[in-house]
Design a protein around this motif. Structure first.
Motif, PDB file in Angstrom:
ATOM      1  N   ALA A 221      39.327  39.033  35.312  1.00  0.00           N
ATOM      2  CA  ALA A 221      37.701  39.280  34.971  1.00  0.00           C
ATOM      3  C   ALA A 221      37.286  40.205  36.297  1.00  0.00           C
ATOM      4  O   ALA A 221      36.812  40.773  37.646  1.00  0.00           O
ATOM      5  CB  ALA A 221      37.315  37.728  35.830  1.00  0.00           C
ATOM      6  N   GLU A 222      38.962  40.375  36.718  1.00  0.00           N
ATOM      7  CA  GLU A 222      39.299  42.078  37.988  1.00  0.00           C
ATOM      8  C   GLU A 222      38.158  42.781  38.279  1.00  0.00           C
ATOM      9  O   GLU A 222      38.497  43.463  36.633  1.00  0.00           O
ATOM     10  CB  GLU A 222      40.469  41.501  38.842  1.00  0.00           C
ATOM     11  CG  GLU A 222      40.405  41.975  40.110  1.00  0.00           C
ATOM     12  CD  GLU A 222      41.892  41.428  40.731  1.00  0.00           C
ATOM     13  OE1 GLU A 222      42.433  42.121  42.008  1.00  0.00           O
ATOM     14  OE2 GLU A 222      43.087  40.775  39.659  1.00  0.00           O
ATOM     15  N   MET A 223      37.929  43.197  39.257  1.00  0.00           N
ATOM     16  CA  MET A 223      36.809  44.758  39.305  1.00  0.00           C
ATOM     17  C   MET A 223      37.806  45.480  39.928  1.00  0.00           C
ATOM     18  O   MET A 223      38.252  45.358  40.910  1.00  0.00           O
ATOM     19  CB  MET A 223      35.705  44.485  40.244  1.00  0.00           C
ATOM     20  CG  MET A 223      34.684  43.447  39.707  1.00  0.00           C
ATOM     21  SD  MET A 223      34.148  43.577  38.140  1.00  0.00           S
ATOM     22  CE  MET A 223      32.885  44.997  37.969  1.00  0.00           C
ATOM     23  N   VAL A 224      37.972  46.611  38.751  1.00  0.00           N
ATOM     24  CA  VAL A 224      38.851  47.700  38.927  1.00  0.00           C
ATOM     25  C   VAL A 224      38.092  49.061  39.329  1.00  0.00           C
ATOM     26  O   VAL A 224      37.107  49.352  38.225  1.00  0.00           O
ATOM     27  CB  VAL A 224      39.831  47.480  37.653  1.00  0.00           C
ATOM     28  CG1 VAL A 224      40.684  48.989  38.440  1.00  0.00           C
ATOM     29  CG2 VAL A 224      40.665  46.645  38.092  1.00  0.00           C
ATOM     30  N   LEU A 225      38.393  49.797  40.268  1.00  0.00           N
ATOM     31  CA  LEU A 225      37.469  50.961  40.026  1.00  0.00           C
ATOM     32  C   LEU A 225      38.833  52.225  39.271  1.00  0.00           C
ATOM     33  O   LEU A 225      39.490  52.352  39.590  1.00  0.00           O
ATOM     34  CB  LEU A 225      36.898  51.834  41.069  1.00  0.00           C
ATOM     35  CG  LEU A 225      36.889  53.545  41.464  1.00  0.00           C
ATOM     36  CD1 LEU A 225      35.323  53.628  40.115  1.00  0.00           C
ATOM     37  CD2 LEU A 225      36.687  53.746  42.838  1.00  0.00           C
ATOM     38  N   SER A 226      38.392  52.468  38.104  1.00  0.00           N
ATOM     39  CA  SER A 226      39.349  53.474  37.607  1.00  0.00           C
ATOM     40  C   SER A 226      39.393  54.506  37.564  1.00  0.00           C
ATOM     41  O   SER A 226      37.765  55.220  37.343  1.00  0.00           O
ATOM     42  CB  SER A 226      39.813  52.787  36.110  1.00  0.00           C
ATOM     43  OG  SER A 226      40.360  53.694  34.604  1.00  0.00           O
ATOM     44  N   PRO A 227      40.735  55.445  37.456  1.00  0.00           N
ATOM     45  CA  PRO A 227      40.240  57.052  37.626  1.00  0.00           C
ATOM     46  C   PRO A 227      39.706  57.442  36.568  1.00  0.00           C
ATOM     47  O   PRO A 227      39.191  58.597  36.106  1.00  0.00           O
ATOM     48  CB  PRO A 227      41.022  57.486  38.250  1.00  0.00           C
ATOM     49  CG  PRO A 227      42.218  56.392  37.522  1.00  0.00           C
ATOM     50  CD  PRO A 227      42.012  55.479  38.287  1.00  0.00           C
ATOM     51  N   LEU A 228      40.108  56.809  35.561  1.00  0.00           N
ATOM     52  CA  LEU A 228      40.158  57.388  33.984  1.00  0.00           C
ATOM     53  C   LEU A 228      38.053  57.449  33.431  1.00  0.00           C
ATOM     54  O   LEU A 228      37.607  57.970  32.644  1.00  0.00           O
ATOM     55  CB  LEU A 228      39.919  56.634  33.077  1.00  0.00           C
ATOM     56  CG  LEU A 228      41.522  56.312  33.096  1.00  0.00           C
ATOM     57  CD1 LEU A 228      42.165  56.349  32.050  1.00  0.00           C
ATOM     58  CD2 LEU A 228      42.580  58.650  32.464  1.00  0.00           C
ATOM     59  N   THR A 229      36.781  56.064  34.011  1.00  0.00           N
ATOM     60  CA  THR A 229      35.877  56.166  34.089  1.00  0.00           C
ATOM     61  C   THR A 229      35.416  56.324  35.114  1.00  0.00           C
ATOM     62  O   THR A 229      33.561  56.686  35.050  1.00  0.00           O
ATOM     63  CB  THR A 229      35.785  54.749  33.376  1.00  0.00           C
ATOM     64  OG1 THR A 229      35.682  54.573  34.651  1.00  0.00           O
ATOM     65  CG2 THR A 229      36.355  54.656  32.311  1.00  0.00           C
TER      66      THR A 229
ATOM     67  N   ALA B 251      38.265  44.145  34.994  1.00  0.00           N
ATOM     68  CA  ALA B 251      40.095  44.500  34.204  1.00  0.00           C
ATOM     69  C   ALA B 251      40.040  44.274  32.638  1.00  0.00           C
ATOM     70  O   ALA B 251      40.353  45.046  32.151  1.00  0.00           O
ATOM     71  CB  ALA B 251      41.044  43.639  34.943  1.00  0.00           C
ATOM     72  N   SER B 252      39.237  43.904  32.471  1.00  0.00           N
ATOM     73  CA  SER B 252      38.937  43.942  31.284  1.00  0.00           C
ATOM     74  C   SER B 252      38.524  44.131  30.626  1.00  0.00           C
ATOM     75  O   SER B 252      38.641  44.496  28.388  1.00  0.00           O
ATOM     76  CB  SER B 252      38.214  42.258  30.014  1.00  0.00           C
ATOM     77  OG  SER B 252      37.016  41.849  30.742  1.00  0.00           O
ATOM     78  N   ASN B 253      37.970  45.412  30.570  1.00  0.00           N
ATOM     79  CA  ASN B 253      36.982  46.437  30.089  1.00  0.00           C
ATOM     80  C   ASN B 253      37.793  47.852  30.035  1.00  0.00           C
ATOM     81  O   ASN B 253      37.018  49.041  29.512  1.00  0.00           O
ATOM     82  CB  ASN B 253      35.681  46.661  30.710  1.00  0.00           C
ATOM     83  CG  ASN B 253      34.596  45.660  29.568  1.00  0.00           C
ATOM     84  OD1 ASN B 253      34.910  44.678  29.573  1.00  0.00           O
ATOM     85  ND2 ASN B 253      33.948  45.243  31.143  1.00  0.00           N
ATOM     86  N   LEU B 254      39.067  47.847  30.945  1.00  0.00           N
ATOM     87  CA  LEU B 254      39.572  49.276  30.220  1.00  0.00           C
ATOM     88  C   LEU B 254      40.811  49.015  29.412  1.00  0.00           C
ATOM     89  O   LEU B 254      41.687  47.808  29.541  1.00  0.00           O
ATOM     90  CB  LEU B 254      40.295  49.301  32.199  1.00  0.00           C
ATOM     91  CG  LEU B 254      39.249  49.170  33.195  1.00  0.00           C
ATOM     92  CD1 LEU B 254      39.721  49.147  34.448  1.00  0.00           C
ATOM     93  CD2 LEU B 254      38.334  50.709  32.965  1.00  0.00           C
ATOM     94  N   PRO B 255      40.409  49.828  28.739  1.00  0.00           N
ATOM     95  CA  PRO B 255      41.300  50.227  27.445  1.00  0.00           C
ATOM     96  C   PRO B 255      42.502  49.978  27.576  1.00  0.00           C
ATOM     97  O   PRO B 255      43.326  49.524  27.213  1.00  0.00           O
ATOM     98  CB  PRO B 255      40.808  50.799  26.770  1.00  0.00           C
ATOM     99  CG  PRO B 255      39.348  51.468  26.780  1.00  0.00           C
ATOM    100  CD  PRO B 255      39.891  50.941  28.974  1.00  0.00           C
ATOM    101  N   GLU B 256      43.445  51.153  28.913  1.00  0.00           N
ATOM    102  CA  GLU B 256      44.359  50.819  29.394  1.00  0.00           C
ATOM    103  C   GLU B 256      45.038  49.868  29.821  1.00  0.00           C
ATOM    104  O   GLU B 256      45.910  50.594  30.051  1.00  0.00           O
ATOM    105  CB  GLU B 256      44.992  52.623  30.176  1.00  0.00           C
ATOM    106  CG  GLU B 256      43.836  51.980  32.102  1.00  0.00           C
ATOM    107  CD  GLU B 256      42.157  52.389  31.369  1.00  0.00           C
ATOM    108  OE1 GLU B 256      41.800  52.746  32.618  1.00  0.00           O
ATOM    109  OE2 GLU B 256      41.891  52.410  30.786  1.00  0.00           O
TER     110      GLU B 256
END
Length: 208
Positions: free
Chosen positions: A30-38, A44-49
């Motif tokens: 559930a942790e919020m992440v700012l991904s350079p890919l998106t 975090a659960s929504n980031l395929p990597e």
């Protein structure tokens, strides 16, 4: 840089972190992440990597890709049904030998007058069988283990016995009206039956 990940901690943005550093921090789904890919904030659960990382932690995030379809679930059910029938048959054989050697009368357990009680005990036993297995590390019954299926919650984690029991009690509602609750598995993107939706659970297929 592709490794520039950011997190939210105490309402503040922290980072950047490399992909390796991010995993070493022990992320929760559930942790919020700012991904350079998106270039946008996601859980975090929504980031395929990060899916492989969570899988290694025993967290199987439910997605459209890994959701177990109706046919895999039906196969698992058939296997479980066969297992239960074999157990009941073994019990009947045991009672037969017991009666032969002791002279005790055990046929009353299968008497027509006790037919309703016997079926009720069978249904309750079947529910407990599923609930107990789903709450263990196996996360599913013998049929599900063979078919590589696991029951998980919204965060991809193992469910508690209480949630597993509630899920299996809800199967009563899925069974009425010609099993319409089970047919929802065909139409739902993540193949949830009515009982899955009520318990907020998913059945995923763990692929090698």
């Amino acid at each position: 840089m592709i490794n520039n990940y950011y997190l939210i901690e105490n309402n503040e943005q922290v980072g950047p972190f490399s992909h390796t550093e991010l995993m070493e921090r022990g992320l929760s789904p559930a942790e919020m992440v700012l991904s350079p890919l998106t270039n946008e904030w996601n859980s975090a659960s929504n980031l395929p990597e990060l899916h492989e990382y969570f899988t290694l932690q025993g967290i199987y995030l439910p997605t459209n890709a890994n959701a177990a379809n109706f046919w895999w679930r039906l196969l698992a059910y058939i296997i479980d049904y066969v297992v239960i029938i074999l157990v009941v048959a073994a019990l009947a054989v045991f009672l037969g030998f017991f009666e032969a050697y002791t002279g005790a009368h055990t046929d009353m357990l299968f008497d027509d007058r006790n037919d309703f009680a016997f079926k009720l005990v069978l249904v309750i036993s079947f529910m407990l069988y599923h609930a107990i297995f789903e709450a263990t590390r196996a996360q599913g019954s013998i049929g599900k283990i063979i078919c590589q299926l696991k029951v998980v919650d919204m965060d991809g984690r193992r469910i508690s016995f209480r949630k597993a029991l509630g899920r299996n009690l809800a199967k009563i509602l899925s069974s009425i009206l010609c099993g319409i609750g089970y047919l929802l598995i065909f139409w739902n993107d993540r193949h949830q039956g009515l009982h899955d939706q009520m318990a907020k659970t998913y059945v995923i297929r763990k692929k090698n």
